[in-house]
Design an enzyme around this catalytic site. Structure first.
Site, mmCIF file in Angstrom:
data_model
loop_
_atom_site.group_PDB
_atom_site.id
_atom_site.type_symbol
_atom_site.label_atom_id
_atom_site.label_comp_id
_atom_site.label_asym_id
_atom_site.label_seq_id
_atom_site.Cartn_x
_atom_site.Cartn_y
_atom_site.Cartn_z
ATOM 1 N N ASP A 179 -9.436 4.386 6.661
ATOM 2 C CA ASP A 179 -8.115 3.817 6.400
ATOM 3 C C ASP A 179 -8.006 2.967 5.139
ATOM 4 O O ASP A 179 -6.973 2.336 4.907
ATOM 5 C CB ASP A 179 -7.661 2.993 7.602
ATOM 6 C CG ASP A 179 -8.599 1.834 7.908
ATOM 7 O OD1 ASP A 179 -9.725 1.820 7.393
ATOM 8 O OD2 ASP A 179 -8.194 0.945 8.679
ATOM 9 N N GLU A 180 -9.031 2.939 4.308
ATOM 10 C CA GLU A 180 -8.904 2.164 3.074
ATOM 11 C C GLU A 180 -9.776 2.748 1.970
ATOM 12 O O GLU A 180 -10.790 3.386 2.222
ATOM 13 C CB GLU A 180 -9.239 0.696 3.302
ATOM 14 C CG GLU A 180 -10.670 0.436 3.748
ATOM 15 C CD GLU A 180 -10.978 -1.051 3.863
ATOM 16 O OE1 GLU A 180 -10.581 -1.829 2.964
ATOM 17 O OE2 GLU A 180 -11.654 -1.438 4.831
ATOM 18 N N ASP A 232 -4.752 0.096 1.792
ATOM 19 C CA ASP A 232 -5.202 -0.149 3.161
ATOM 20 C C ASP A 232 -4.080 0.262 4.110
ATOM 21 O O ASP A 232 -2.987 -0.306 4.089
ATOM 22 C CB ASP A 232 -5.516 -1.639 3.338
ATOM 23 C CG ASP A 232 -6.281 -1.934 4.617
ATOM 24 O OD1 ASP A 232 -6.574 -0.985 5.359
ATOM 25 O OD2 ASP A 232 -6.576 -3.120 4.868
#
Length: 368
Positions: free
Chosen positions: A116-117, A23
């Site tokens: 983003d993850e 993350d």
């Protein structure tokens, strides 16, 4: 001589999965601080504006209670020094692709959850680093070196705990939870932190005396199903550290949409219809980029008092043209007129998605 009794074939035991959840730390805001040195160390909010909402907040802003999805007026009230920055999604997407390229050096089993993850299954140690911890450390080192950004990682034997672990030592942290520690780790945490337990469900659990994973373990499956329906079985499993879901590459989209918050509340039907045309155009561009089709159009409306409603219309066949997509949205919007108060936000999305099949039959238009 009697023949020997036939033995059932042996099934090789599946190796223990090794899952990493990566993350990026305050991703959008961190990109902005990286690219503009004047923003480093300052409270930054991406998005916002006069009537908008915060898309992302830097850790400096979070200390003041600023969070994503918060109205910008509230965010500025909590942090008068907050700096609002317009989002640059093309830049965020480019950085995300750079990070995904790093992941691909370690495994092909990558399941992105957002820009983003992502989950990574590193059960097969492609580079011979020895342990999942060392793989996660190497990934974080390369992300920092190649992008100038930091990432937190959770390492465990299942997706549920890996995601919990990645949030445990943020920012720029690493947390490893072994199978032996899994159940007790989950038991020690508030259920409000569990992925899949939203604020409403967490409040309902609290009213029932369920605050931590340990509290949740005291309940039987029938008891949980009586209060939470089919989700009760899932809650019973995760509070014991049981999650057998696989990391699935190319995770399908559930929906594609766009929305717009207005500088002033709108009530005029013509003005609202014009704004919906703009929103439909943005949403359809995303539909084309995602290469999906859907059968359900959903209109999202937020009124001046922040009341939020949605209206949907489904069709027998996937919608193939922007005109038909927008027309369905306009019908849904017209059905709300006249509105009891001003509208501050309109959104339009496509649901019931499937991958686009160029060889399939085209639907040139829908009579609405």
């Amino acid at each position: 001589m009697q023949s020997a009794e036939r033995q059932p074939p042996t099934v090789p035991e599946r190796p223990q999965r090794k899952i990493i959840h990566v993350d990026m730390d305050a991703f959008y805001a961190s990109v902005e601080q990286r690219d503009d040195p004047a923003l480093k160390g300052r409270p930054v909010a991406v998005g916002g504006g006069h009537r908008g909402v915060v898309a992302a907040a830097s850790y400096e802003a979070r200390k003041f209670g600023v969070r994503s999805a918060m109205p910008s007026v509230t965010a500025r009230r909590r942090c008068p020094e907050l700096v609002f920055v317009k989002p640059r999604f093309d830049v965020y997407k480019a950085v995300s692709q750079q990070v995904r390229a790093i992941f691909a050096d370690y495994t092909d089993l990558i399941e992105p959850l957002s820009l983003d993850e992502a989950y990574l299954d590193v059960t097969e140690d492609r580079l011979g680093l020895g342990t999942a911890r060392k793989i996660a450390e190497d990934i974080r080192r390369r992300v920092r070196a190649e992008t100038g950004l930091t990432a937190s990682a959770g390492v465990s034997y299942c997706k549920f705990i890996a995601k919990l672990a990645s949030d445990h030592n943020k920012p720029d942290g690493l947390c490893v939870i072994t199978p032996e520690r899994g159940p007790e780790f989950v038991a020690s945490l508030p259920v409000a932190r569990f992925h899949g337990v939203g604020p409403v469900t967490a409040q309902k659990m609290a009213r029932l005396g369920i605050v931590t994973g340990a509290d949740l373990r005291e309940w039987t499956p029938p008891q949980l199903e009586a209060h939470f329906g089919s989700a009760g079985q899932w809650y019973w499993r995760i509070c014991r550290g049981i999650d057998e879901r696989e990391v699935k590459p190319d995770r399908p989209y559930k929906s594609v949409s766009a929305e717009r918050t207005f500088d002033e509340d709108l009530r005029d039907p013509a003005a609202l219809a014009a704004q919906l045309t703009r929103v439909a155009g943005f949403a359809w561009e995303r539909v084309k980029r995602a290469e999906v089709r859907g059968r359900t159009v959903t209109l999202k409306v937020k009124f001046a008092d922040f009341t939020l409603i949605t209206r949907s219309k489904s069709f027998a066949r996937p919608i193939a043209e922007q005109d038909a997509f927008e027309a369905a949205g306009q019908v849904l919007l017209a059905a709300l007129m006249p509105v009891p108060q001003g509208i501050r936000l309109l959104g339009l999305g496509l649901h019931a998605l499937a991958e686009d099949d160029p060889a399939g039959p085209e639907q040139l238009g829908l009579a609405i």
